[in-house]
Design a protein around this motif. Structure first.
Motif, mmCIF file in Angstrom:
data_model
loop_
_atom_site.group_PDB
_atom_site.id
_atom_site.type_symbol
_atom_site.label_atom_id
_atom_site.label_comp_id
_atom_site.label_asym_id
_atom_site.label_seq_id
_atom_site.Cartn_x
_atom_site.Cartn_y
_atom_site.Cartn_z
ATOM 1 N N GLU A 1 0.878 -1.201 -0.063
ATOM 2 C CA GLU A 1 0.132 -0.093 -0.020
ATOM 3 C C GLU A 1 0.847 1.100 -0.030
ATOM 4 O OE1 GLU A 1 -2.866 0.135 3.214
ATOM 5 O OE2 GLU A 1 -3.671 -2.071 2.781
ATOM 6 N N ALA A 2 1.833 1.387 0.714
ATOM 7 C CA ALA A 2 2.851 2.548 0.979
ATOM 8 C C ALA A 2 3.439 2.631 -0.454
ATOM 9 C CB ALA A 2 3.994 2.327 1.929
ATOM 10 N N THR A 3 3.888 1.614 -1.095
ATOM 11 C CA THR A 3 4.601 1.601 -2.316
ATOM 12 C C THR A 3 3.662 1.989 -3.322
ATOM 13 O OG1 THR A 3 6.104 -0.250 -1.745
ATOM 14 C CG2 THR A 3 5.889 0.504 -4.160
ATOM 15 N N THR A 4 2.402 1.547 -3.466
ATOM 16 C CA THR A 4 1.341 2.135 -4.417
ATOM 17 C C THR A 4 1.065 3.649 -4.151
ATOM 18 O OG1 THR A 4 0.376 0.015 -4.376
ATOM 19 C CG2 THR A 4 -0.933 1.932 -5.276
ATOM 20 N N ALA A 5 1.038 4.044 -3.039
ATOM 21 C CA ALA A 5 0.842 5.669 -2.869
ATOM 22 C C ALA A 5 2.018 6.293 -3.312
ATOM 23 C CB ALA A 5 0.687 5.987 -1.163
ATOM 24 N N LEU A 6 3.331 5.771 -2.740
ATOM 25 C CA LEU A 6 4.588 6.246 -3.370
ATOM 26 C C LEU A 6 4.685 6.448 -4.891
ATOM 27 C CD1 LEU A 6 7.547 7.460 -3.061
ATOM 28 C CD2 LEU A 6 8.251 5.130 -2.964
ATOM 29 N N THR A 7 4.326 5.536 -5.538
ATOM 30 C CA THR A 7 4.281 5.432 -7.094
ATOM 31 C C THR A 7 3.316 6.587 -7.512
ATOM 32 O OG1 THR A 7 4.500 2.862 -7.124
ATOM 33 C CG2 THR A 7 3.493 3.892 -9.135
ATOM 34 N N GLU A 8 2.284 6.910 -6.672
ATOM 35 C CA GLU A 8 1.323 8.021 -7.146
ATOM 36 C C GLU A 8 1.754 9.222 -7.097
ATOM 37 O OE1 GLU A 8 -2.196 7.530 -5.500
ATOM 38 O OE2 GLU A 8 -2.724 5.456 -6.302
ATOM 39 N N ARG A 9 2.809 9.218 -5.892
ATOM 40 C CA ARG A 9 3.540 10.602 -5.636
ATOM 41 C C ARG A 9 4.813 10.906 -6.472
ATOM 42 N NH1 ARG A 9 3.675 8.387 -0.082
ATOM 43 N NH2 ARG A 9 1.667 9.197 0.750
ATOM 44 N N LEU A 10 5.210 9.664 -7.065
ATOM 45 C CA LEU A 10 6.210 9.717 -7.879
ATOM 46 C C LEU A 10 5.749 10.228 -9.255
ATOM 47 C CD1 LEU A 10 8.366 6.777 -6.703
ATOM 48 C CD2 LEU A 10 9.182 9.322 -6.280
ATOM 49 N N GLY A 11 4.824 9.905 -9.759
ATOM 50 C CA GLY A 11 4.347 9.992 -11.099
ATOM 51 C C GLY A 11 3.510 11.304 -11.167
ATOM 52 N N SER A 12 3.273 12.021 -9.948
ATOM 53 C CA SER A 12 2.361 13.179 -9.904
ATOM 54 C C SER A 12 2.884 14.258 -10.789
ATOM 55 C CB SER A 12 2.132 13.624 -8.617
ATOM 56 O OG SER A 12 3.316 14.183 -7.990
ATOM 57 N N ASN A 13 3.930 14.257 -11.313
ATOM 58 C CA ASN A 13 4.403 15.421 -12.266
ATOM 59 C C ASN A 13 4.403 14.768 -13.735
ATOM 60 O OD1 ASN A 13 6.750 14.045 -12.360
ATOM 61 N ND2 ASN A 13 8.128 15.442 -12.125
ATOM 62 N N GLY A 14 3.919 13.733 -13.905
ATOM 63 C CA GLY A 14 3.911 13.370 -15.059
ATOM 64 C C GLY A 14 5.094 12.185 -15.676
ATOM 65 N N ALA A 15 5.667 11.813 -14.593
ATOM 66 C CA ALA A 15 6.905 10.951 -14.724
ATOM 67 C C ALA A 15 6.468 9.437 -14.737
ATOM 68 C CB ALA A 15 8.090 11.177 -13.707
ATOM 69 N N ALA A 16 6.948 8.710 -15.824
ATOM 70 C CA ALA A 16 6.767 7.449 -15.980
ATOM 71 C C ALA A 16 7.744 6.756 -14.871
ATOM 72 C CB ALA A 16 7.097 6.730 -17.209
ATOM 73 N N VAL A 17 7.152 5.841 -13.733
ATOM 74 C CA VAL A 17 7.703 5.286 -12.986
ATOM 75 C C VAL A 17 7.751 3.648 -12.943
ATOM 76 C CG1 VAL A 17 7.662 5.096 -10.372
ATOM 77 C CG2 VAL A 17 6.930 7.124 -11.263
ATOM 78 N N THR A 18 8.751 3.503 -12.885
ATOM 79 C CA THR A 18 8.838 1.873 -12.949
ATOM 80 C C THR A 18 8.424 1.191 -11.771
ATOM 81 O OG1 THR A 18 11.020 1.673 -12.796
ATOM 82 C CG2 THR A 18 10.553 1.918 -15.064
ATOM 83 N N PRO A 19 8.070 0.021 -11.483
ATOM 84 C CA PRO A 19 8.056 -0.843 -10.269
ATOM 85 C C PRO A 19 9.252 -0.693 -9.435
ATOM 86 C CG PRO A 19 6.726 -2.028 -11.974
ATOM 87 C CD PRO A 19 7.554 -0.939 -12.589
ATOM 88 N N GLN A 20 10.296 -1.115 -10.476
ATOM 89 C CA GLN A 20 11.651 -1.226 -9.657
ATOM 90 C C GLN A 20 12.100 0.245 -9.260
ATOM 91 O OE1 GLN A 20 11.009 -2.155 -12.772
ATOM 92 N NE2 GLN A 20 11.319 -4.385 -12.720
ATOM 93 N N GLU A 21 11.843 1.411 -9.712
ATOM 94 C CA GLU A 21 11.975 2.602 -9.256
ATOM 95 C C GLU A 21 11.391 2.731 -8.121
ATOM 96 O OE1 GLU A 21 13.348 5.359 -13.033
ATOM 97 O OE2 GLU A 21 11.269 4.838 -12.732
ATOM 98 N N ALA A 22 10.077 2.550 -7.879
ATOM 99 C CA ALA A 22 9.194 2.846 -6.924
ATOM 100 C C ALA A 22 9.884 2.043 -5.615
ATOM 101 C CB ALA A 22 7.627 2.381 -7.282
ATOM 102 N N GLN A 23 10.030 0.895 -5.957
ATOM 103 C CA GLN A 23 10.428 0.015 -4.872
ATOM 104 C C GLN A 23 11.778 0.518 -4.328
ATOM 105 O OE1 GLN A 23 8.738 -2.655 -3.328
ATOM 106 N NE2 GLN A 23 10.531 -2.948 -1.910
ATOM 107 N N ALA A 24 12.801 0.862 -5.263
ATOM 108 C CA ALA A 24 14.164 1.471 -4.651
ATOM 109 C C ALA A 24 13.899 2.863 -3.838
ATOM 110 C CB ALA A 24 15.017 1.753 -5.846
#
Length: 129
Positions: free
Chosen positions: A94-117
């Motif tokens: 759940e925390a990683t999913t929320a983080l992925t949304e935060r990371l992608g909020s400026n239109g960046a493409a976020v890979t699962p590996q990046e979000a996990q790192a």
């Protein structure tokens, strides 16, 4: 090339900076203060700001594409919000999913590996008190 291993040196630099910042505190924390919040304890707030600053440096170095277009406040928010999720006991997925949304909020493409790192960087720094 496996990207998570390529990010390991940057994560280690961030951890080393954070550890150095935490070790520079001149006195050990009082056990009676451990239950207080950062608002009530300026020393904790100072350490959290040091961690957030260290995270920002590491984040910009390890993830230049995700950092592009983000100011220091936006990167600090990624750290503090994810740290709050971790400290509240949110499950990692759940925390990683929320983080992925935060990371992608400026239109960046976020890979699962990046979000996990990024999650691992935050978790390592957030757990230090």
């Amino acid at each position: 090339m496996r990207k998570p291993f390529a990010l390991l040196p940057a994560a280690l630099v961030v951890l080393a900076v954070a550890a150095t910042a935490c070790q520079s505190e001149s006195e050990a924390p009082d056990p009676a203060d451990t239950a207080t919040s950062a608002v009530a304890n300026p020393d904790t707030a100072k350490i959290d700001q040091l961690k957030a600053g260290s995270f920002g440096i590491g984040f910009r170095g390890a993830f230049p594409g995700l950092a592009e277009g983000r100011d220091d406040a936006a990167i600090t928010a990624i750290f503090t919000e994810t740290c709050a999720d971790i400290r509240s006991g949110a499950p990692e997925d759940e925390a990683t999913t929320a983080l992925t949304e935060r990371l992608g909020s400026n239109g960046a493409a976020v890979t699962p590996q990046e979000a996990q790192a990024v999650y691992q960087m935050v978790a390592a720094m957030c757990g230090q008190q």
